[in-house]
Design a protein around this motif. Structure first.
Motif, PDB file in Angstrom:
ATOM      1  N   ILE A 228       0.838  -1.202   0.000  1.00  0.00           N
ATOM      2  CA  ILE A 228       0.000   0.000   0.000  1.00  0.00           C
ATOM      3  C   ILE A 228       0.871   1.249   0.000  1.00  0.00           C
ATOM      4  CG2 ILE A 228      -1.631   1.355   1.373  1.00  0.00           C
ATOM      5  CD1 ILE A 228      -2.808  -1.390   2.306  1.00  0.00           C
ATOM      6  N   ALA A 229       1.904   1.263   0.835  1.00  0.00           N
ATOM      7  CA  ALA A 229       2.764   2.445   0.964  1.00  0.00           C
ATOM      8  C   ALA A 229       3.582   2.710  -0.294  1.00  0.00           C
ATOM      9  CB  ALA A 229       3.698   2.285   2.164  1.00  0.00           C
ATOM     10  N   GLU A 230       3.887   1.685  -1.030  1.00  0.00           N
ATOM     11  CA  GLU A 230       4.763   1.823  -2.199  1.00  0.00           C
ATOM     12  C   GLU A 230       4.279   2.910  -3.163  1.00  0.00           C
ATOM     13  OE1 GLU A 230       8.174   1.274  -4.011  1.00  0.00           O
ATOM     14  OE2 GLU A 230       7.622   0.115  -2.242  1.00  0.00           O
ATOM     15  N   GLY A 231       2.997   3.039  -3.342  1.00  0.00           N
ATOM     16  CA  GLY A 231       2.469   4.035  -4.259  1.00  0.00           C
ATOM     17  C   GLY A 231       2.410   5.452  -3.688  1.00  0.00           C
ATOM     18  N   SER A 232       2.720   5.607  -2.412  1.00  0.00           N
ATOM     19  CA  SER A 232       2.596   6.913  -1.762  1.00  0.00           C
ATOM     20  C   SER A 232       3.824   7.299  -0.947  1.00  0.00           C
ATOM     21  CB  SER A 232       1.387   6.897  -0.816  1.00  0.00           C
ATOM     22  OG  SER A 232       0.222   6.539  -1.484  1.00  0.00           O
ATOM     23  N   ILE A 233       4.962   6.721  -1.246  1.00  0.00           N
ATOM     24  CA  ILE A 233       6.159   6.936  -0.422  1.00  0.00           C
ATOM     25  C   ILE A 233       6.500   8.412  -0.282  1.00  0.00           C
ATOM     26  CG2 ILE A 233       8.674   6.614  -0.377  1.00  0.00           C
ATOM     27  CD1 ILE A 233       8.184   3.718  -1.144  1.00  0.00           C
ATOM     28  N   ASN A 234       6.484   9.161  -1.371  1.00  0.00           N
ATOM     29  CA  ASN A 234       6.833  10.590  -1.290  1.00  0.00           C
ATOM     30  C   ASN A 234       5.875  11.351  -0.391  1.00  0.00           C
ATOM     31  OD1 ASN A 234       9.073  10.333  -2.923  1.00  0.00           O
ATOM     32  ND2 ASN A 234       7.976  10.856  -4.787  1.00  0.00           N
ATOM     33  N   LYS A 235       4.593  11.080  -0.514  1.00  0.00           N
ATOM     34  CA  LYS A 235       3.607  11.779   0.326  1.00  0.00           C
ATOM     35  C   LYS A 235       3.769  11.380   1.795  1.00  0.00           C
ATOM     36  CE  LYS A 235       0.065  13.024  -2.890  1.00  0.00           C
ATOM     37  NZ  LYS A 235      -0.396  14.335  -2.583  1.00  0.00           N
ATOM     38  N   ILE A 236       3.942  10.095   2.055  1.00  0.00           N
ATOM     39  CA  ILE A 236       4.110   9.629   3.430  1.00  0.00           C
ATOM     40  C   ILE A 236       5.349  10.261   4.059  1.00  0.00           C
ATOM     41  CG2 ILE A 236       4.617   7.602   4.855  1.00  0.00           C
ATOM     42  CD1 ILE A 236       2.912   5.991   2.771  1.00  0.00           C
ATOM     43  N   CYS A 237       6.443  10.288   3.327  1.00  0.00           N
ATOM     44  CA  CYS A 237       7.707  10.813   3.861  1.00  0.00           C
ATOM     45  C   CYS A 237       7.693  12.323   4.059  1.00  0.00           C
ATOM     46  CB  CYS A 237       8.865  10.409   2.948  1.00  0.00           C
ATOM     47  SG  CYS A 237       9.230   8.641   3.033  1.00  0.00           S
ATOM     48  N   THR A 238       6.755  13.010   3.428  1.00  0.00           N
ATOM     49  CA  THR A 238       6.702  14.467   3.567  1.00  0.00           C
ATOM     50  C   THR A 238       5.464  14.943   4.319  1.00  0.00           C
ATOM     51  OG1 THR A 238       5.653  14.677   1.390  1.00  0.00           O
ATOM     52  CG2 THR A 238       8.071  14.858   1.474  1.00  0.00           C
ATOM     53  N   CYS A 239       4.770  14.040   4.994  1.00  0.00           N
ATOM     54  CA  CYS A 239       3.567  14.412   5.746  1.00  0.00           C
ATOM     55  C   CYS A 239       3.959  15.322   6.914  1.00  0.00           C
ATOM     56  CB  CYS A 239       2.854  13.175   6.259  1.00  0.00           C
ATOM     57  SG  CYS A 239       1.396  13.575   7.256  1.00  0.00           S
ATOM     58  N   GLU A 240       3.479  16.547   6.884  1.00  0.00           N
ATOM     59  CA  GLU A 240       3.822  17.529   7.926  1.00  0.00           C
ATOM     60  C   GLU A 240       3.230  17.161   9.280  1.00  0.00           C
ATOM     61  OE1 GLU A 240       2.755  21.407   6.504  1.00  0.00           O
ATOM     62  OE2 GLU A 240       4.043  21.239   4.748  1.00  0.00           O
ATOM     63  N   VAL A 241       2.071  16.555   9.301  1.00  0.00           N
ATOM     64  CA  VAL A 241       1.441  16.179  10.563  1.00  0.00           C
ATOM     65  C   VAL A 241       2.289  15.127  11.278  1.00  0.00           C
ATOM     66  CG1 VAL A 241      -0.599  15.148  11.633  1.00  0.00           C
ATOM     67  CG2 VAL A 241      -0.874  16.767   9.742  1.00  0.00           C
ATOM     68  N   ILE A 242       2.686  14.095  10.540  1.00  0.00           N
ATOM     69  CA  ILE A 242       3.544  13.059  11.140  1.00  0.00           C
ATOM     70  C   ILE A 242       4.878  13.660  11.581  1.00  0.00           C
ATOM     71  CG2 ILE A 242       4.841  10.940  10.672  1.00  0.00           C
ATOM     72  CD1 ILE A 242       2.519  10.086   8.837  1.00  0.00           C
ATOM     73  N   GLU A 243       5.439  14.508  10.760  1.00  0.00           N
ATOM     74  CA  GLU A 243       6.716  15.146  11.104  1.00  0.00           C
ATOM     75  C   GLU A 243       6.597  15.943  12.410  1.00  0.00           C
ATOM     76  OE1 GLU A 243      10.649  15.755  10.969  1.00  0.00           O
ATOM     77  OE2 GLU A 243       9.541  14.529   9.528  1.00  0.00           O
ATOM     78  N   ASN A 244       5.516  16.695  12.550  1.00  0.00           N
ATOM     79  CA  ASN A 244       5.313  17.483  13.767  1.00  0.00           C
ATOM     80  C   ASN A 244       5.075  16.600  14.985  1.00  0.00           C
ATOM     81  OD1 ASN A 244       5.708  19.965  12.512  1.00  0.00           O
ATOM     82  ND2 ASN A 244       3.557  20.145  11.952  1.00  0.00           N
ATOM     83  N   GLU A 245       4.398  15.489  14.814  1.00  0.00           N
ATOM     84  CA  GLU A 245       4.202  14.556  15.923  1.00  0.00           C
ATOM     85  C   GLU A 245       5.530  13.978  16.387  1.00  0.00           C
ATOM     86  OE1 GLU A 245       1.443  11.622  14.504  1.00  0.00           O
ATOM     87  OE2 GLU A 245      -0.277  12.930  14.797  1.00  0.00           O
ATOM     88  N   ASN A 246       6.426  13.700  15.443  1.00  0.00           N
ATOM     89  CA  ASN A 246       7.736  13.139  15.779  1.00  0.00           C
ATOM     90  C   ASN A 246       8.606  14.134  16.537  1.00  0.00           C
ATOM     91  OD1 ASN A 246       7.149  10.671  14.624  1.00  0.00           O
ATOM     92  ND2 ASN A 246       8.028  11.202  12.660  1.00  0.00           N
ATOM     93  N   LYS A 247       8.375  15.425  16.346  1.00  0.00           N
ATOM     94  CA  LYS A 247       9.153  16.459  17.045  1.00  0.00           C
ATOM     95  C   LYS A 247       8.681  16.674  18.467  1.00  0.00           C
ATOM     96  CE  LYS A 247      10.359  18.988  12.862  1.00  0.00           C
ATOM     97  NZ  LYS A 247      10.154  20.214  12.095  1.00  0.00           N
ATOM     98  N   SER A 248       7.444  16.273  18.733  1.00  0.00           N
ATOM     99  CA  SER A 248       6.857  16.490  20.074  1.00  0.00           C
ATOM    100  C   SER A 248       7.434  15.562  21.097  1.00  0.00           C
ATOM    101  CB  SER A 248       5.348  16.285  20.034  1.00  0.00           C
ATOM    102  OG  SER A 248       4.766  17.110  19.080  1.00  0.00           O
TER     103      SER A 248
END
Length: 112
Positions: free
Chosen positions: A92-112
Motif C-alpha cells: 500500500i505504501a509503495e504508491g505513496s512513499i513521497n507523500k508519506i515521507c513528507t507528511c507535515e502532521v507526522i513530522e510534527n508529531e515526531n518532534k513532540s
C-alpha cells in the motif's frame, strides 16, 4: 461497527509497536527465518543492547516469540498474519512513499 475507546487505544499501540525503525527492521529481518540477538545486530548494523531493548517491546506486544536452542535464544515472528500485514503495508505504501515521507502532521508529531 462501534469500537470502544480501549480497543482504539490497543489498536493504535499495536501499530505504534511497528513505527520504530529498529523494531520494524527487526521484524523485516525475521520474516523468513529465526535469528538470535547477535545475528540481528549484524543484519541491522547496530548494538546488541539496542536489539535486545527493542526485542523486549516486540516480545511483550506479541510480535515475536523466542525459543532456546542450546546456549542461544532465537526470535521469530509470532503469527503468520504479521508477515501478511507487513507485506500488505509495504504494498500500500509503495504508491505513496513521497507523500508519506513528507507528511507535515507526522513530522510534527515526531518532534513532540
Amino acid at each position: 461497527m462501534q469500537i470502544k475507546n480501549e480497543q482504539i487505544e490497543a489498536y493504535t499501540k499495536f501499530f505504534h509497536g511497528l513505527s520504530n525503525p529498529t523494531r520494524y527492521q527487526i521484524i523485516i529481518s525475521l520474516l523468513n527465518d529465526k535469528k538470535n540477538v547477535g545475528e540481528l545486530a549484524e543484519d541491522l548494523c547496530c548494538s546488541q543492547s539496542l536489539i535486545s531493548m527493542q526485542l523486549k517491546c516486540l516480545k511483550w506486544c506479541n510480535f515475536v516469540k523466542s525459543i532456546k536452542e542450546g546456549k542461544n535464544i532465537y526470535y521469530y515472528i509470532s503469527d503468520e498474519r504479521i508477515k501478511e500485514l507487513i507485506q500488505l503495508g509495504q504494498s500500500i505504501a509503495e504508491g505513496s512513499i513521497n507523500k508519506i515521507c513528507t507528511c507535515e502532521v507526522i513530522e510534527n508529531e515526531n518532534k513532540s
